[in-house]
Motif scaffolding. Structure first.
Motif, PDB file in Angstrom:
ATOM      1  N   MET B  93       0.829  -1.212   0.000  1.00 47.90           N
ATOM      2  CA  MET B  93       0.000   0.000   0.000  1.00 47.90           C
ATOM      3  C   MET B  93       0.864   1.263   0.000  1.00 47.90           C
ATOM      4  SD  MET B  93      -2.950  -1.138   2.704  1.00 47.90           S
ATOM      5  CE  MET B  93      -3.690   0.470   2.855  1.00 47.90           C
ATOM      6  N   MET B  94       1.947   1.229   0.799  1.00 46.05           N
ATOM      7  CA  MET B  94       2.827   2.403   0.865  1.00 46.05           C
ATOM      8  C   MET B  94       3.576   2.613  -0.457  1.00 46.05           C
ATOM      9  SD  MET B  94       2.302   3.800   3.723  1.00 46.05           S
ATOM     10  CE  MET B  94       0.624   3.206   3.584  1.00 46.05           C
ATOM     11  N   TRP B  95       3.808   1.526  -1.189  1.00 44.39           N
ATOM     12  CA  TRP B  95       4.444   1.632  -2.507  1.00 44.39           C
ATOM     13  C   TRP B  95       3.399   2.016  -3.559  1.00 44.39           C
ATOM     14  CZ3 TRP B  95       3.557  -1.196  -6.998  1.00 44.39           C
ATOM     15  CH2 TRP B  95       4.511  -1.076  -8.001  1.00 44.39           C
ATOM     16  N   GLY B  96       2.203   1.461  -3.427  1.00 44.47           N
ATOM     17  CA  GLY B  96       1.158   1.670  -4.434  1.00 44.47           C
ATOM     18  C   GLY B  96       0.700   3.114  -4.548  1.00 44.47           C
ATOM     19  N   ARG B  97       0.616   3.795  -3.426  1.00 49.49           N
ATOM     20  CA  ARG B  97       0.104   5.181  -3.451  1.00 49.49           C
ATOM     21  C   ARG B  97       0.966   6.094  -4.335  1.00 49.49           C
ATOM     22  NH1 ARG B  97      -1.726   9.103  -4.402  1.00 49.49           N
ATOM     23  NH2 ARG B  97      -2.966  10.594  -3.235  1.00 49.49           N
ATOM     24  N   PRO B  98       2.307   6.135  -4.134  1.00 49.67           N
ATOM     25  CA  PRO B  98       3.095   7.013  -5.012  1.00 49.67           C
ATOM     26  C   PRO B  98       3.263   6.474  -6.438  1.00 49.67           C
ATOM     27  CG  PRO B  98       4.524   5.953  -3.399  1.00 49.67           C
ATOM     28  CD  PRO B  98       3.128   5.597  -3.025  1.00 49.67           C
ATOM     29  N   ILE B  99       3.210   5.150  -6.632  1.00 50.69           N
ATOM     30  CA  ILE B  99       3.477   4.591  -7.966  1.00 50.69           C
ATOM     31  C   ILE B  99       2.187   4.405  -8.767  1.00 50.69           C
ATOM     32  CG2 ILE B  99       4.507   2.632  -9.229  1.00 50.69           C
ATOM     33  CD1 ILE B  99       6.524   4.428  -7.700  1.00 50.69           C
ATOM     34  N   TRP B 100       1.149   3.834  -8.142  1.00 52.46           N
ATOM     35  CA  TRP B 100      -0.115   3.599  -8.856  1.00 52.46           C
ATOM     36  C   TRP B 100      -1.084   4.776  -8.712  1.00 52.46           C
ATOM     37  CZ3 TRP B 100      -1.140  -1.854  -6.345  1.00 52.46           C
ATOM     38  CH2 TRP B 100      -0.314  -2.796  -6.953  1.00 52.46           C
ATOM     39  N   GLY B 101      -0.901   5.534  -7.640  1.00 53.93           N
ATOM     40  CA  GLY B 101      -1.830   6.625  -7.350  1.00 53.93           C
ATOM     41  C   GLY B 101      -2.938   6.223  -6.384  1.00 53.93           C
ATOM     42  N   VAL B 102      -2.957   4.938  -5.994  1.00 52.65           N
ATOM     43  CA  VAL B 102      -3.970   4.458  -5.035  1.00 52.65           C
ATOM     44  C   VAL B 102      -3.304   3.536  -4.015  1.00 52.65           C
ATOM     45  CG1 VAL B 102      -6.018   4.605  -6.508  1.00 52.65           C
ATOM     46  CG2 VAL B 102      -4.584   2.553  -6.594  1.00 52.65           C
ATOM     47  N   PHE B 103      -3.862   3.528  -2.788  1.00 51.85           N
ATOM     48  CA  PHE B 103      -3.367   2.588  -1.772  1.00 51.85           C
ATOM     49  C   PHE B 103      -3.834   1.163  -2.083  1.00 51.85           C
ATOM     50  CE2 PHE B 103      -3.244   6.468   0.917  1.00 51.85           C
ATOM     51  CZ  PHE B 103      -1.941   6.366   1.357  1.00 51.85           C
ATOM     52  N   TRP B 104      -5.057   1.088  -2.598  1.00 49.50           N
ATOM     53  CA  TRP B 104      -5.698  -0.233  -2.706  1.00 49.50           C
ATOM     54  C   TRP B 104      -6.677  -0.229  -3.868  1.00 49.50           C
ATOM     55  CZ3 TRP B 104      -4.564  -4.575  -0.062  1.00 49.50           C
ATOM     56  CH2 TRP B 104      -5.435  -5.643  -0.190  1.00 49.50           C
ATOM     57  N   GLN B 105      -6.858  -1.389  -4.507  1.00 46.63           N
ATOM     58  CA  GLN B 105      -7.903  -1.508  -5.512  1.00 46.63           C
ATOM     59  C   GLN B 105      -8.486  -2.916  -5.425  1.00 46.63           C
ATOM     60  OE1 GLN B 105      -7.323  -1.938  -9.839  1.00 46.63           O
ATOM     61  NE2 GLN B 105      -8.110   0.156 -10.005  1.00 46.63           N
ATOM     62  N   TRP B 106      -9.760  -2.995  -5.080  1.00 46.06           N
ATOM     63  CA  TRP B 106     -10.384  -4.312  -4.876  1.00 46.06           C
ATOM     64  C   TRP B 106     -10.484  -5.106  -6.169  1.00 46.06           C
ATOM     65  CZ3 TRP B 106     -10.524  -6.621  -0.469  1.00 46.06           C
ATOM     66  CH2 TRP B 106     -10.605  -5.887   0.697  1.00 46.06           C
ATOM     67  N   GLU B 107     -10.432  -4.430  -7.328  1.00 45.96           N
ATOM     68  CA  GLU B 107     -10.529  -5.152  -8.606  1.00 45.96           C
ATOM     69  C   GLU B 107      -9.243  -5.925  -8.915  1.00 45.96           C
ATOM     70  OE1 GLU B 107     -11.351  -2.003  -8.207  1.00 45.96           O
ATOM     71  OE2 GLU B 107     -13.512  -2.001  -8.576  1.00 45.96           O
ATOM     72  N   ASP B 108      -8.157  -5.617  -8.212  1.00 41.61           N
ATOM     73  CA  ASP B 108      -6.890  -6.291  -8.503  1.00 41.61           C
ATOM     74  C   ASP B 108      -6.869  -7.680  -7.859  1.00 41.61           C
ATOM     75  OD1 ASP B 108      -3.889  -5.855  -9.431  1.00 41.61           O
ATOM     76  OD2 ASP B 108      -3.891  -6.930  -7.524  1.00 41.61           O
ATOM     77  N   PRO B 109      -6.651  -8.728  -8.673  1.00 44.34           N
ATOM     78  CA  PRO B 109      -6.705 -10.097  -8.128  1.00 44.34           C
ATOM     79  C   PRO B 109      -5.633 -10.372  -7.066  1.00 44.34           C
ATOM     80  CG  PRO B 109      -6.690 -10.114 -10.525  1.00 44.34           C
ATOM     81  CD  PRO B 109      -6.394  -8.716 -10.116  1.00 44.34           C
ATOM     82  N   ARG B 110      -4.404  -9.850  -7.256  1.00 41.45           N
ATOM     83  CA  ARG B 110      -3.344 -10.119  -6.277  1.00 41.45           C
ATOM     84  C   ARG B 110      -3.695  -9.499  -4.928  1.00 41.45           C
ATOM     85  NH1 ARG B 110       2.291 -10.894  -6.076  1.00 41.45           N
ATOM     86  NH2 ARG B 110       1.946 -12.702  -7.391  1.00 41.45           N
ATOM     87  N   LEU B 111      -4.175  -8.272  -4.944  1.00 41.45           N
ATOM     88  CA  LEU B 111      -4.511  -7.581  -3.701  1.00 41.45           C
ATOM     89  C   LEU B 111      -5.676  -8.268  -2.992  1.00 41.45           C
ATOM     90  CD1 LEU B 111      -2.635  -5.471  -4.991  1.00 41.45           C
ATOM     91  CD2 LEU B 111      -4.206  -3.705  -4.244  1.00 41.45           C
ATOM     92  N   THR B 112      -6.697  -8.607  -3.778  1.00 45.57           N
ATOM     93  CA  THR B 112      -7.904  -9.189  -3.175  1.00 45.57           C
ATOM     94  C   THR B 112      -7.633 -10.587  -2.618  1.00 45.57           C
ATOM     95  OG1 THR B 112      -9.191  -7.902  -4.747  1.00 45.57           O
ATOM     96  CG2 THR B 112     -10.350  -9.657  -3.602  1.00 45.57           C
ATOM     97  N   THR B 113      -6.886 -11.412  -3.373  1.00 46.69           N
ATOM     98  CA  THR B 113      -6.608 -12.770  -2.879  1.00 46.69           C
ATOM     99  C   THR B 113      -5.672 -12.727  -1.667  1.00 46.69           C
ATOM    100  OG1 THR B 113      -4.881 -13.003  -4.570  1.00 46.69           O
ATOM    101  CG2 THR B 113      -7.024 -13.993  -5.051  1.00 46.69           C
ATOM    102  N   THR B 114      -4.803 -11.700  -1.599  1.00 50.17           N
ATOM    103  CA  THR B 114      -3.932 -11.562  -0.421  1.00 50.17           C
ATOM    104  C   THR B 114      -4.749 -11.148   0.798  1.00 50.17           C
ATOM    105  OG1 THR B 114      -2.131 -10.894  -1.893  1.00 50.17           O
ATOM    106  CG2 THR B 114      -1.799 -10.511   0.445  1.00 50.17           C
ATOM    107  N   ALA B 115      -5.709 -10.243   0.587  1.00 47.64           N
ATOM    108  CA  ALA B 115      -6.600  -9.844   1.693  1.00 47.64           C
ATOM    109  C   ALA B 115      -7.385 -11.063   2.180  1.00 47.64           C
ATOM    110  CB  ALA B 115      -7.546  -8.739   1.235  1.00 47.64           C
ATOM    111  N   LEU B 116      -7.806 -11.907   1.235  1.00 41.72           N
ATOM    112  CA  LEU B 116      -8.527 -13.137   1.597  1.00 41.72           C
ATOM    113  C   LEU B 116      -7.618 -14.062   2.415  1.00 41.72           C
ATOM    114  CD1 LEU B 116     -11.011 -15.037   1.269  1.00 41.72           C
ATOM    115  CD2 LEU B 116      -9.946 -15.892  -0.825  1.00 41.72           C
ATOM    116  N   LEU B 117      -6.348 -14.150   1.998  1.00 36.81           N
ATOM    117  CA  LEU B 117      -5.371 -14.984   2.721  1.00 36.81           C
ATOM    118  C   LEU B 117      -5.255 -14.522   4.180  1.00 36.81           C
ATOM    119  CD1 LEU B 117      -3.304 -17.299   1.955  1.00 36.81           C
ATOM    120  CD2 LEU B 117      -1.577 -15.506   1.882  1.00 36.81           C
TER     121      LEU B 117
END
Lengths: 36, 237
Positions: B93-117
């Motif tokens: 999240m700390m990397w995503g904000r400056p690079i992607w422009g967002v902390f989090w995106q639920w549509e992203d499979p890697r992020l969502t499956t990690t949250a599920l983990l």
């Protein structure tokens, strides 16, 4: 927040969290040994 | 004594790789300083996989051998895995904000499956609190631990199977191991951080296992005390 701010926030929580977990673990082990 | 030495070596290597990652290695040409977050982020993600893998294998070990030491290993893996999963998510999240422009995106499979983990293994730890019977607890936990481990390869390969914000593997991909898509100094720092974190993981696993064994012994003592007091009450009647 600047890039440096995000870097400090990331490292602070991860390295600080590791340290905090180690200390908590030591205290839990000590308490468990005393409790026996 | 050996565990103390391991702890000391782990501390020194983590301190060294942290200083190298923050101050010695140059900033990335495109990502700037934010790229430095990748070192502890990737190491944490790897240790989350390893921890939950250990929990699943130890769970199978309990179901097979009925040895409560296996359950203690499984518990250690789950608790430490939850911590490293949180670190991986936080770093991302700390990397995503400056690079992607967002902390989090639920549509992203890697992020969502990690949250599920993370949710699965927090659930695993909560499930363990539902009963005081060590054997019943170990059996329930082992089943959940094995089923939850199915999410590990899903998390890892989600970037290959589906499209999302998260990039595909930079190093840990069969066609990139010998020719990683990153400069050598970055790869070396990353591998050093992964090594240092893995040593720390080993130390934490040993200590958490010891705590689990102590708790088991204390539970057993409490159970025997209760039995003795019931017997004494029956004799006195």
């Amino acid at each position: 927040m600047t890039d440096a701010g995000f870097v400090i926030a990331a490292y602070g929580v991860i390295i600080g969290g590791l340290g905090l977990y180690v200390v908590t673990l030591w205290r839990r082990i000590r308490a468990a040994r005393k409790g026996r | 004594m050996k565990t103390r030495v391991l702890g000391l070596v782990a501390f020194l290597t983590v301190a060294t790789t942290t200083v190298i990652g923050l101050l010695v290695v140059p900033a990335d040409l495109n990502q700037g300083d934010a790229q430095r977050i990748m070192y502890p982020h990737v190491a944490s993600a790897w240790l989350a996989y390893l921890s939950f893998g250990v929990t699943a294998v130890a769970g199978i070990g309990w179901l097979w051998k009925r040895d409560l030491r296996m359950d203690s290993v499984a518990l250690a893996g789950a608790e430490i895995g939850v911590m490293f999963t949180f670190f991986a998510i936080w770093g991302g999240m700390m990397w995503g904000r400056p690079i992607w422009g967002v902390f989090w995106q639920w549509e992203d499979p890697r992020l969502t499956t990690t949250a599920l983990l993370l949710a699965l293994y927090v659930g695993y730890l909560l499930l363990r609190r539902l009963t005081d019977d060590p054997e019943r607890r170990a059996t329930r936990a082992a089943i959940v631990g094995v089923v939850a481990a199915v999410d590990i390869p899903i998390v890892h390969f989600s970037v290959e199977w589906w499209r999302g914000l998260h990039q595909t593997a930079t190093i840990a991909s069969p066609d990139r191991v010998l020719d990683p898509a990153a400069p050598g100094i970055f790869v070396l720092t990353l591998l050093g951080t992964v090594g240092a974190f893995t040593l720390t993981w080993g130390y934490l696993m040993i200590r958490r296992y010891q705590l689990a064994q102590l708790s088991l012994a204390r539970e057993e003592t409490a159970r025997l005390d209760l039995l003795m007091s019931v017997r004494s009450a029956e004799v006195a009647r």
